[in-house]
Design a protein around this motif. Sequence first.
Motif, PDB file in Angstrom:
ATOM      1  N   LEU A  37       0.826  -1.212   0.000  1.00 52.23           N
ATOM      2  CA  LEU A  37       0.000   0.000   0.000  1.00 52.23           C
ATOM      3  C   LEU A  37       0.857   1.258   0.000  1.00 52.23           C
ATOM      4  N   ALA A  38       2.018   1.180   0.624  1.00 52.27           N
ATOM      5  CA  ALA A  38       2.936   2.327   0.610  1.00 52.27           C
ATOM      6  C   ALA A  38       3.441   2.589  -0.807  1.00 52.27           C
ATOM      7  N   TYR A  39       3.670   1.522  -1.572  1.00 51.20           N
ATOM      8  CA  TYR A  39       4.087   1.705  -2.967  1.00 51.20           C
ATOM      9  C   TYR A  39       2.931   2.259  -3.810  1.00 51.20           C
ATOM     10  N   ILE A  40       1.714   1.828  -3.520  1.00 55.69           N
ATOM     11  CA  ILE A  40       0.556   2.423  -4.195  1.00 55.69           C
ATOM     12  C   ILE A  40       0.548   3.933  -3.950  1.00 55.69           C
ATOM     13  N   LYS A  41       0.757   4.330  -2.699  1.00 51.24           N
ATOM     14  CA  LYS A  41       0.778   5.750  -2.343  1.00 51.24           C
ATOM     15  C   LYS A  41       1.903   6.481  -3.071  1.00 51.24           C
ATOM     16  N   LYS A  42       3.069   5.871  -3.106  1.00 50.01           N
ATOM     17  CA  LYS A  42       4.229   6.499  -3.751  1.00 50.01           C
ATOM     18  C   LYS A  42       3.942   6.794  -5.215  1.00 50.01           C
ATOM     19  N   TYR A  43       3.418   5.804  -5.932  1.00 52.58           N
ATOM     20  CA  TYR A  43       3.178   6.004  -7.357  1.00 52.58           C
ATOM     21  C   TYR A  43       1.927   6.844  -7.609  1.00 52.58           C
ATOM     22  N   GLN A  44       1.016   6.856  -6.677  1.00 52.62           N
ATOM     23  CA  GLN A  44      -0.135   7.749  -6.786  1.00 52.62           C
ATOM     24  C   GLN A  44       0.329   9.209  -6.699  1.00 52.62           C
ATOM     25  N   PHE A 153      -3.327   5.173   4.621  1.00 52.12           N
ATOM     26  CA  PHE A 153      -2.318   5.629   3.664  1.00 52.12           C
ATOM     27  C   PHE A 153      -2.775   6.822   2.825  1.00 52.12           C
ATOM     28  N   GLY A 154      -4.030   7.216   3.000  1.00 56.45           N
ATOM     29  CA  GLY A 154      -4.520   8.357   2.239  1.00 56.45           C
ATOM     30  C   GLY A 154      -4.564   8.120   0.747  1.00 56.45           C
ATOM     31  N   ILE A 155      -4.854   6.887   0.336  1.00 57.98           N
ATOM     32  CA  ILE A 155      -4.861   6.578  -1.097  1.00 57.98           C
ATOM     33  C   ILE A 155      -6.275   6.481  -1.674  1.00 57.98           C
ATOM     34  N   LEU A 156      -7.283   6.422  -0.825  1.00 61.68           N
ATOM     35  CA  LEU A 156      -8.623   6.041  -1.257  1.00 61.68           C
ATOM     36  C   LEU A 156      -9.530   7.238  -1.532  1.00 61.68           C
ATOM     37  N   ASP A 157     -10.309   7.140  -2.607  1.00 64.00           N
ATOM     38  CA  ASP A 157     -11.362   8.104  -2.913  1.00 64.00           C
ATOM     39  C   ASP A 157     -12.695   7.343  -2.862  1.00 64.00           C
ATOM     40  N   GLU A 158     -13.193   7.123  -1.643  1.00 61.77           N
ATOM     41  CA  GLU A 158     -14.433   6.347  -1.484  1.00 61.77           C
ATOM     42  C   GLU A 158     -15.671   7.146  -1.831  1.00 61.77           C
ATOM     43  N   GLY A 159     -15.566   8.470  -1.814  1.00 61.00           N
ATOM     44  CA  GLY A 159     -16.740   9.307  -2.054  1.00 61.00           C
ATOM     45  C   GLY A 159     -17.325   9.154  -3.436  1.00 61.00           C
TER      46      GLY A 159
END
Length: 304
Positions: A37-44, A153-159
């Motif tokens: 998930l940290a890598y998801i955040k990094k590339y996001q 991780f602050g990666i999600l846009d659930e809205g």
Amino acid sequence: MPRCARVKTNDAIYHVMCKSISDTPLFRNDTDKDMFLAYIKKYQQKYQFKVYAYCLMTNHVHLIIDSNGFDISKIMHGVNQSYAQYFNRKYKRKGHLFHDRFKSIVVKDDRYLVTLSAYIHNNPIAMKEYRECPEKYKYSSLAVYLGIRKDPFGILDEGFIMAMFSRNVKKARERYYKFVLTCSDVKVKKFIEFEDYQGEYRSNRIVLKRQCSPQEIFKFVEENLDIDTSLIYLKHSRKAKEYRAIIVYLLRCFCGYTYSEICKVLGDITLSRVAVLFNIGFELVNCNSTYKNLVKKFLNEKVV
């Protein structure tokens, strides 16, 4: 047998599936899942894509990714390669970790999107301890959807998906949870009725324009950093190096240029140097107070 061409469009939303090779677990513990998930955040942060849902299981991963105008293959290649290197280094192993390429399916409409999210959020029911309570599984985004915990991780846009159930947060959570409980199979045909309530969720999807020309990038940097971009070709200048790195970062993210193409734009520069400058540019726009609002300003001007 040759591989089939991957179906891709610049403004698509994808169901992405990654699976480990043979009987090798993709994650041996929670620390591994945190790292993925940290890598998801990094590339996001690098490529400005959106994540609408995720679930990490022992040997596979489900993601719903809005590419936001970027190339999904470049996104997942970066994430998977970084994680595989971490995994092999940590466990002193060699060779492939992921089973072939990642799989991706274009999500064609909202009804499939919400059903897919419910299917993904139901994955934990395969484990005995979560059979009756998938929302308690730590590495699924369902708990964030339901307000049980914050996105660590602050990666999600659930809205984006929740607004399809109600703009009122409480009603959306109640309706979404009921919907998840009815969807244990991706082929499920039962869909909810979408209702328009006033409230706090908003479902306004904006896709970034990624077809900027190098000339637009140079002009933007000149105007916002108040420099003559011809100065970026100066050697042995720290400021010139910073400006060059920022231009490389913007060319990569918002022109979709490969490292080879960036070499041609900048001239007299190697592929390895471009890769270094890209990482420097990423650090500058995310960590240096002088440049921290630069990408935000660029996005405000370039969204469509």
